[in-house]
Enzyme design. Structure first.
Site, PDB file in Angstrom:
ATOM      1  N   LYS A   1       6.834  -3.374   4.358  1.00 49.25           N
ATOM      2  CA  LYS A   1       7.330  -4.749   5.290  1.00 49.25           C
ATOM      3  C   LYS A   1       5.921  -5.090   4.503  1.00 49.25           C
ATOM      4  O   LYS A   1       5.891  -6.487   4.821  1.00 49.25           O
ATOM      5  CB  LYS A   1       7.848  -4.643   6.121  1.00 49.25           C
ATOM      6  CG  LYS A   1       8.122  -6.282   6.641  1.00 49.25           C
ATOM      7  CD  LYS A   1       9.452  -6.552   5.944  1.00 49.25           C
ATOM      8  CE  LYS A   1      10.082  -7.622   6.659  1.00 49.25           C
ATOM      9  NZ  LYS A   1      11.275  -8.257   5.584  1.00 49.25           N
TER      10      LYS A   1
ATOM     11  N   GLU B   1      -1.467  11.327  11.986  1.00 49.13           N
ATOM     12  CA  GLU B   1      -0.830   9.558  11.517  1.00 49.13           C
ATOM     13  C   GLU B   1      -0.452   8.496  12.567  1.00 49.13           C
ATOM     14  O   GLU B   1      -0.739   7.262  11.928  1.00 49.13           O
ATOM     15  CB  GLU B   1       0.064   9.169  11.026  1.00 49.13           C
ATOM     16  CG  GLU B   1       1.861  10.348  11.652  1.00 49.13           C
ATOM     17  CD  GLU B   1       1.757  11.605  11.580  1.00 49.13           C
ATOM     18  OE1 GLU B   1       0.616  12.381  11.251  1.00 49.13           O
ATOM     19  OE2 GLU B   1       2.547  12.069  11.353  1.00 49.13           O
TER      20      GLU B   1
ATOM     21  N   SER C   1      11.099 -14.275  -0.720  1.00 47.56           N
ATOM     22  CA  SER C   1      10.033 -15.065  -1.197  1.00 47.56           C
ATOM     23  C   SER C   1       9.003 -15.279  -2.158  1.00 47.56           C
ATOM     24  O   SER C   1       8.672 -15.286  -2.883  1.00 47.56           O
ATOM     25  CB  SER C   1      10.124 -16.588  -0.163  1.00 47.56           C
ATOM     26  OG  SER C   1      10.163 -16.081   1.269  1.00 47.56           O
TER      27      SER C   1
ATOM     28  N   CYS D   1       2.177  19.354  11.841  1.00 47.10           N
ATOM     29  CA  CYS D   1       3.591  19.914  12.302  1.00 47.10           C
ATOM     30  C   CYS D   1       4.381  20.651  12.106  1.00 47.10           C
ATOM     31  O   CYS D   1       3.495  21.869  11.142  1.00 47.10           O
ATOM     32  CB  CYS D   1       3.323  18.631  13.185  1.00 47.10           C
ATOM     33  SG  CYS D   1       5.017  18.630  14.408  1.00 47.10           S
TER      34      CYS D   1
END
Ligand code: XMP
Length: 515
Positions: A371, A170, A228, A81
């Site tokens: 994430k 994408e 964690s 783009c």
């Protein structure tokens, strides 16, 4: 040297998605500023460069540019783009605002053959989202695809290794986009795909061992996925040289403390310290109703409690490092059209975190991960599903969901109502699509009737939203029977509540939390 792709960021909302797609192809990549010097990329041994999209027009005098030397590094460059328009402009083409703007889904026809489109259908659906187009290709480009309103939907330079795509490969709305990116990485850049999360874990473990040696590390474990995973990774690397502190501030959701203790202390057998600080926090919150004041006090108290607990532990040997679950989106130094790096998260979101000046050296093994990569590592390290898929939970905890003064009694009411929301949503199909779902206790009493008795009790609001990053959110309308069960159960099972209302506000203009 491991294979490395650089993604230069021109401010597109999809830049991080490009990075995710490249890594899904087992190729390591990083997002860098749009004006990163070609010499720096060469030093890093870059094997290919992707120029992201962006909102600017290349003909604007202050439009962001890349170092033109990147086209002389001898490695392939893919412009997407805005990236295509910039590449074309710098290599002899000409870009103009288009009269027929193409936004959204459209069909392109491939022209001729090229490695970038190998394995694609001749006609394929793609996602466009820019008003400008390359008008004039000059003499050194070949056209590879077109639509009725966009003559040059994809191009290749004949002497430089530059490819340009006017559309976004994408996004999932470009169904064959994965093949295109795969072709760029494997056929054009000639990569082998040597990156995997397992390899990443091994490298991190080795690097932590090197850095830490025989010294000790402390970790503030919140029970969320990031801390964690950090704790488990470090435990794997250095065993009980890692000490974890879990602060129970009395503002946790029902069952949370038990779950964290049973997972980390009992199951994984970490050096686990439970800091019971409920009294201290409730005392600090007594009489406070202002949301910002609540946040401030909780933030300060957390730091004090943590500092004190660590000082006590230092009697058994100095704790030199602090391990933190910082993720890649928090550290990317991206180009933002509104100015400055992309870290736009509100400062209040750091409540529940630790300041930099605690005197530790930092260890951040997740700082290059997204994430879902962290989640995948957590899975590999054996974290239970409940933690892997736990919804985000704010540092100030239930205090910002008890609107008004926080007391033990009001927390107790909220916790009971919230537990019901969790149970019913976990049972429903909506669970995995919901970003956050919780109960809020309002400082409003209203009249009701129970049996033959008049009541004057509290109100619970139900808050359910979908979101991808918490920055914006849409409210979710659960099926009527799920809402109805939640409402009935709360009014029947939670003493002190006689009314349940539904929050149907999106963010903006509301925020997800009520305070
Ligand atoms: P808002 O309420 O601003 O929240 O729409 C956006 C997201 O951030 C979470 N949140 C916090 N997280 N400390 C945190 O760690 C905080 O102080 C904090 N405040 C809000 C919120 O739950 C939502 O996911």
């Amino acid at each position: 040297m491991a294979e490395f792709i650089a993604i230069l960021d021109f401010g597109s909302q999809y830049t991080q998605l490009i990075a995710r797609r490249v890594r899904e192809n087992r190729v390591y990549c990083e997002i860098l500023r749009h004006d990163t010097k070609a010499s720096k990329l060469r030093e890093h041994g870059v094997k290919g460069i992707i120029l992201s999209g962006g909102p600017a027009g290349v003909y604007e005098h202050d439009a962001p540019r890349c170092d033109p030397e990147i086209f002389h590094l001898g490695v392939p460059v893919l412009g997407i783009c805005y990236g295509m328009q910039l590449g074309c402009e710098l290599l002899g083409g000409r870009v103009q605002p288009s009269t027929a703007r193409e936004f959204g889904s459209t069909t392109i026809d491939l022209v001729g053959e090229d490695l970038i489109f190998q394995g694609l259908n001749d006609r394929t659906t793609v996602w466009m989202s820019h008003g400008d187009q390359v008008r004039d290709l000059g003499t050194s480009f070949v056209n590879l695809a077109s639509t009725p309103t966009c003559a040059h939907a994809a191009v290749r330079h004949t002497s430089s290794k530059f490819w340009g795509l006017q559309f976004h490969p994408e996004v999932t709305h470009t169904p064959e986009g994965r093949i295109i990116l795969n072709n760029f990485l494997y056929l054009i850049c000639g990569l082998k795909g040597d990156w995997s999360l397992t390899k990443f874990i091994d490298e991190q473990i080795e690097s932590v061992r090197q850095t830490v040696g025989s010294r000790r590390v402390v970790c503030a474990l919140s029970g969320g996925i990031d801390s964690s995973v950090v704790a488990l990774l470090l435990h794997k690397a250095i065993g009980n040289q890692l000490s974890c502190f879990f602060v129970d501030n009395g503002l946790l959701r029902g069952g949370e403390r038990e779950q964290v203790v049973s997972t980390f202390a009992k199951h994984f057998q970490l050096d686990f310290h439970l800091v019971d600080a409920e009294e201290r926090f409730l005392e600090r919150l007594r009489g406070v109703t202002d949301p910002e004041e609540k946040r401030k006090r909780i933030g300060h108290e957390f730091i004090e409690v943590f500092r004190h607990a660590v000082e006590n532990e230092q009697r058994h040997g100095k704790l030199e490092f602090l391990a933190q679950g910082t993720l890649y989106p928090d550290v990317i130094e991206s180009f933002s059209p509104t100015g400055g790096p992309s870290a736009t998260i509100k400062s209040h979101h750091n409540v529940g975190g630790l300041p930099e000046n605690l005197g530790f050296r930092l260890i951040e093994p997740l700082r290059y991960l997204f994430k879902d990569e962290v989640r995948a590592i957590g899975r590999e390290l054996g974290l239970p599903e409940q933690i892997l898929y736990r919804q985000p939970f704010p540092g100030p905890g239930l205090a910002i969901r008890v609107v008004g003064e926080v007391t033990r009694e009001r927390l107790c009411i909220l916790r009971a109502a919230d537990r019901i929301v969790q149970q019913e949503i976990e049972k429903s199909e909506a669970y995995l699509t919901i970003w956050q779902s919780f109960a809020v206790l309002l400082p409003v009493q209203s009249v009701g009737v129970m049996g033959d008795r008049r009541t004057y009790d509290c109100t619970i609001a139900l808050r359910m939203v979908e979101s991808s990053d918490g920055m914006t959110a849409n409210w979710v309308y659960l099926p009527r029977d799920v809402l109805s069960t939640i409402s009935n159960r709360i009014s029947n099972e939670v003493a002190g509540v006689n009314r349940v209302v539904l929050d149907i506000s999106s963010k903006p203009p509301s925020t997800i939390e009520w305070e």
